[in-house]
Design an enzyme around this catalytic site. Structure first.
Site, short mmCIF file in Angstrom:
data_model
loop_
_atom_site.label_atom_id
_atom_site.label_comp_id
_atom_site.label_asym_id
_atom_site.label_seq_id
_atom_site.Cartn_x
_atom_site.Cartn_y
_atom_site.Cartn_z
N ASP A 205 0.82 -1.15 -0.11
CA ASP A 205 -0.16 -0.08 -0.05
C ASP A 205 1.03 1.24 -0.03
OD1 ASP A 205 -2.44 1.44 0.50
OD2 ASP A 205 -1.65 1.82 2.58
N ASP B 170 -0.21 5.22 0.58
CA ASP B 170 -0.64 6.33 1.79
C ASP B 170 -0.54 5.69 3.14
OD1 ASP B 170 -0.86 7.76 -0.57
OD2 ASP B 170 -2.80 8.34 -0.32
N ASP C 152 -1.84 -0.54 5.89
CA ASP C 152 -2.36 0.15 7.22
C ASP C 152 -3.41 0.21 7.54
OD1 ASP C 152 -2.56 2.28 5.21
OD2 ASP C 152 -3.13 3.25 6.65
#
Length: 273
Positions: free
Chosen positions: A14, A16, A210
């Site tokens: 991922d 961001d 996240d």
């Protein structure tokens, strides 16, 4: 689980809040691990809610244009490019059909959902912290519509029911509620990993994320890595943590990413020696 061999590692990440700092979108803290991946020629597959227009220059900046990327939360794949090309190709768009579906909603529901198609580049910039030019690229959507729900939870449930009845898939990310006609990061991860399989050698898949929209990808990987993000509640405890198949980084963002990848590479290189 596949054996940890430096020759068959493939990393899915991922962006961001994971490889990119949630506040300033910097990947500087991950530079040492990124350099090692490039040196060892280990594929890094970026997997993000970002568009192909956003990921293309970032992928080139990171030095992984020769790797595929997963775009718009798994709604599409940006293909790898060779050194003579600047941009990868992506499959045909379904974005217009998503916008049409939204306009068929009852007005009382439609008014409570605002997406990128409703916002100017300036408004996207204000919401995300992106520069105006980056925000303009974020609006060049091909497969999905991220947005914000502005109403009550009860109306949100009715909204989700209505768009699901139209064939849309709803995914809640760290910031946006995203609509698409299907595909997620985990499905695309397995599709791309299969491309990288070689006779007698199955890829060892590492996946880092996240937020909730990364969870399926993390759970399906040979090694899943949860990167803490103080900006939201993050990923709750996972079943795989008890066996060590899923681990949590100690630091947030690219700092934690760097620590985990360097530790993994140390382990893989020790296995080879």
């Amino acid at each position: 689980m596949s054996a940890l061999d430096i020759r068959n590692l493939i990393v899915f990440s991922d962006l961001d809040g994971t490889l990119l700092d949630h506040r300033n979108y910097s990947h500087a803290a991950a530079a040492p691990a990124l350099a090692r991946l490039r040196h060892l020629e280990i594929p890094l597959i970026l997997a993000s809610s970002k568009t192909a227009a956003e990921i293309t220059p970032l992928r080139k900046e990171l030095g992984f244009s020769d790797c595929e990327a997963i775009v718009e939360n798994g709604s599409g794949i940006l293909e790898a490019v060779d050194e003579a090309s600047d941009e990868g190709d992506a499959t045909e768009t379904s974005y217009h059909a998503i916008c049409q579906a939204l306009e068929r909603l009852p007005p009382c529901l439609r008014a409570q959902y605002e997406g990128f198609s409703d916002w100017s580049a300036q408004e996207v910039s204000d919401l995300t912290g992106l520069s105006i030019s980056d925000a303009a690229n974020a609006r060049k959507r091909r497969f999905s519509e991220p947005g914000l729900w502005l109403g009550s939870e009860a109306d949100k449930a009715r909204f989700v029911e209505a768009v699901t009845a139209m064939g849309l898939i709803v995914q809640q990310g760290g910031r946006f509620l995203t609509l698409s006609f299907g595909g997620n990061k985990a499905e695309r991860m397995m599709e791309i990993a299969a491309r990288h399989s070689r006779q007698g050698m199955t890829p060892f898949i590492v996946a880092l994320g996240d937020a909730g929209n990364d969870l399926a990808m993390i759970e399906q990987a040979d090694l899943g890595v949860v990167i803490p993000n103080p900006a939201h509640s993050g990923i709750p405890p996972c079943e795989g943590e008890a066996t060590g198949r899923i681990v949590r980084a100690e630091a947030a963002g690219p700092e934690g990413w760097n620590q985990v990848i360097n530790s993994l590479l140390d382990r893989a290189e020790n296995n080879r020696s």
